[in-house]
Scaffold this active site. Sequence first.
Site, PDB file in Angstrom:
ATOM      1  N   ILE A 159      67.319  32.400  27.839  1.00 52.16           N
ATOM      2  CA  ILE A 159      67.608  33.842  27.898  1.00 52.16           C
ATOM      3  C   ILE A 159      68.516  34.194  29.080  1.00 52.16           C
ATOM      4  CG2 ILE A 159      65.586  34.696  26.632  1.00 52.16           C
ATOM      5  CD1 ILE A 159      64.240  35.187  29.374  1.00 52.16           C
ATOM      6  N   TYR A 191      52.136  35.242  38.366  1.00 51.09           N
ATOM      7  CA  TYR A 191      52.434  35.389  36.940  1.00 51.09           C
ATOM      8  C   TYR A 191      52.270  36.860  36.506  1.00 51.09           C
ATOM      9  CZ  TYR A 191      51.344  35.503  31.977  1.00 51.09           C
ATOM     10  OH  TYR A 191      51.291  35.850  30.651  1.00 51.09           O
ATOM     11  N   LYS A 242      55.057  39.747  35.195  1.00 50.93           N
ATOM     12  CA  LYS A 242      54.951  40.466  33.911  1.00 50.93           C
ATOM     13  C   LYS A 242      54.966  41.978  34.141  1.00 50.93           C
ATOM     14  CE  LYS A 242      54.776  37.370  30.612  1.00 50.93           C
ATOM     15  NZ  LYS A 242      55.250  37.392  29.223  1.00 50.93           N
ATOM     16  N   ARG A 287      35.345  36.432  28.725  1.00 55.63           N
ATOM     17  CA  ARG A 287      36.703  36.805  28.324  1.00 55.63           C
ATOM     18  C   ARG A 287      36.692  37.397  26.927  1.00 55.63           C
ATOM     19  NH1 ARG A 287      37.097  36.218  32.775  1.00 55.63           N
ATOM     20  NH2 ARG A 287      38.523  35.003  34.080  1.00 55.63           N
TER      21      ARG A 287
HETATM   22  N1  UDP Z   1      37.767  27.718  31.787  1.00 51.70           N
HETATM   23  C1  UDP Z   1      36.844  26.715  32.059  1.00 51.70           C
HETATM   24  N2  UDP Z   1      37.242  25.419  31.875  1.00 51.70           N
HETATM   25  C2  UDP Z   1      38.479  25.076  31.422  1.00 51.70           C
HETATM   26  C3  UDP Z   1      39.408  26.110  31.134  1.00 51.70           C
HETATM   27  C4  UDP Z   1      39.016  27.418  31.327  1.00 51.70           C
HETATM   28  O1  UDP Z   1      35.717  26.988  32.472  1.00 51.70           O
HETATM   29  O2  UDP Z   1      38.761  23.877  31.297  1.00 51.70           O
HETATM   30  C5  UDP Z   1      37.357  29.123  31.947  1.00 51.70           C
HETATM   31  C6  UDP Z   1      38.235  29.894  32.927  1.00 51.70           C
HETATM   32  O3  UDP Z   1      37.737  29.771  34.238  1.00 51.70           O
HETATM   33  C7  UDP Z   1      38.134  31.319  32.367  1.00 51.70           C
HETATM   34  C8  UDP Z   1      37.945  31.102  30.867  1.00 51.70           C
HETATM   35  O4  UDP Z   1      37.512  29.751  30.708  1.00 51.70           O
HETATM   36  O5  UDP Z   1      36.956  31.937  32.861  1.00 51.70           O
HETATM   37  C9  UDP Z   1      39.232  31.295  30.083  1.00 51.70           C
HETATM   38  O6  UDP Z   1      40.254  30.553  30.714  1.00 51.70           O
HETATM   39  P1  UDP Z   1      41.702  30.376  30.100  1.00 51.70           P
HETATM   40  O7  UDP Z   1      42.473  29.500  31.039  1.00 51.70           O
HETATM   41  O8  UDP Z   1      41.561  29.916  28.680  1.00 51.70           O
HETATM   42  O9  UDP Z   1      42.285  31.840  30.048  1.00 51.70           O
HETATM   43  P2  UDP Z   1      42.480  32.967  31.209  1.00 51.70           P
HETATM   44  O10 UDP Z   1      41.281  33.865  31.092  1.00 51.70           O
HETATM   45  O11 UDP Z   1      42.584  32.261  32.519  1.00 51.70           O
HETATM   46  O12 UDP Z   1      43.727  33.646  30.796  1.00 51.70           O
END
Ligand code: UDP
Length: 330
Positions: A52, A141, A145, A221
């Site tokens: 881009i 990040y 954004k 989440r």
């Molecule tokens: N998480 C975890 N183990 C992993 C990856 C993620 O416990 O191997 C947890 C992370 O700490 C968060 C949730 O899972 O609480 C979602 O993480 P992800 O990286 O998928 O998305 P984020 O919420 O960071 O955008």
Amino acid sequence: MAILVTGGAGYIGSHTAAALLERGEEVVVLDNLQTGHRQAADGCTHFYEGDIRDEALLDRIFGSHEIDAVIHFAANSLVQESMTDPGKYYHNNVYGTLCLLERMRANGVKRIVFSSTAAVYGEPERVPIEETDKTEPANAYGETKLAMERMIRWFDAAHGIQNVSLRYFNAAGAHESGRIGEDHAPETHLVPIVLQAALGKRPHVAIFGDDYPTADGTCIRDYIHVSDLADAHLLAVDRLRRGEGSAVYNLGSGRGYSVREIIEQARRETGRDIPVVVQPRRAGDPAVLVASSERAKRELGWNPRRSDIGTIIRTAWAWHTAHPEGYGDR
Ligand code: UDP
């Protein structure tokens, strides 16, 4: 008229390009394949491999197709990497968006749907999070954004570039066809990591902290099916084509699941053993992130119909079992 999808070979971009094609739109994809996969955009007849930030290429694309709207995904999106290499994020995300907006302005393209994130909020003041809540990103990040969202709004004020920013919560799942899915290298997201462990491709899942102030101590989440996210982009384009003006929307299911609940659901859906190891907290993880998406439902008519956790895990598992090596291009 055609729609330019930047980052259309990435995870959410490829699902959105597929949804656009399914409803008969002409789709032009621009992707530098830094993190995207050429196969993920296989169905798109117009594919440009490029960046881009390449303004001559943007002019060539705008000059070759009747583009009336841009859906802008192309960006780097790893929180941890953004903390160790913020320059990469400012250059690709912020400067890249500036290049895109300048070339849109010069070529008279007046509509943009922007791929934003819940990371613009930082540590939430309350849940569920509403669009009017304070935006105070906790990482570089999210900061980039938010800067991109704001830059786009200034281009609206000055040049009439109407925009919709979509703030995603946790995208997960895969296309119902099983043809496209989630493949990041390295993988950092919970759902694919859990399913890779179910496949035996990882010895265990590391749970990052079980001492959060939640019922089971693990982070909560809001998981939203990637094809429901894709639908919202089409509705956002429709809104802009109707001339209803710029807007910001959260996109989530409105329901939170803890890390342990996701692992338990994956055990049920896959019938596999998924070993876990509890590790220290990951820096910058808020305890609970859940969206209010009432505005998107009300104003866009968005209906996230695939975002129950069973459908999310089932479609993701179908992709992972069919593609144990992902796209196999890394
Ligand atoms: N998480 C975890 N183990 C992993 C990856 C993620 O416990 O191997 C947890 C992370 O700490 C968060 C949730 O899972 O609480 C979602 O993480 P992800 O990286 O998928 O998305 P984020 O919420 O960071 O955008």
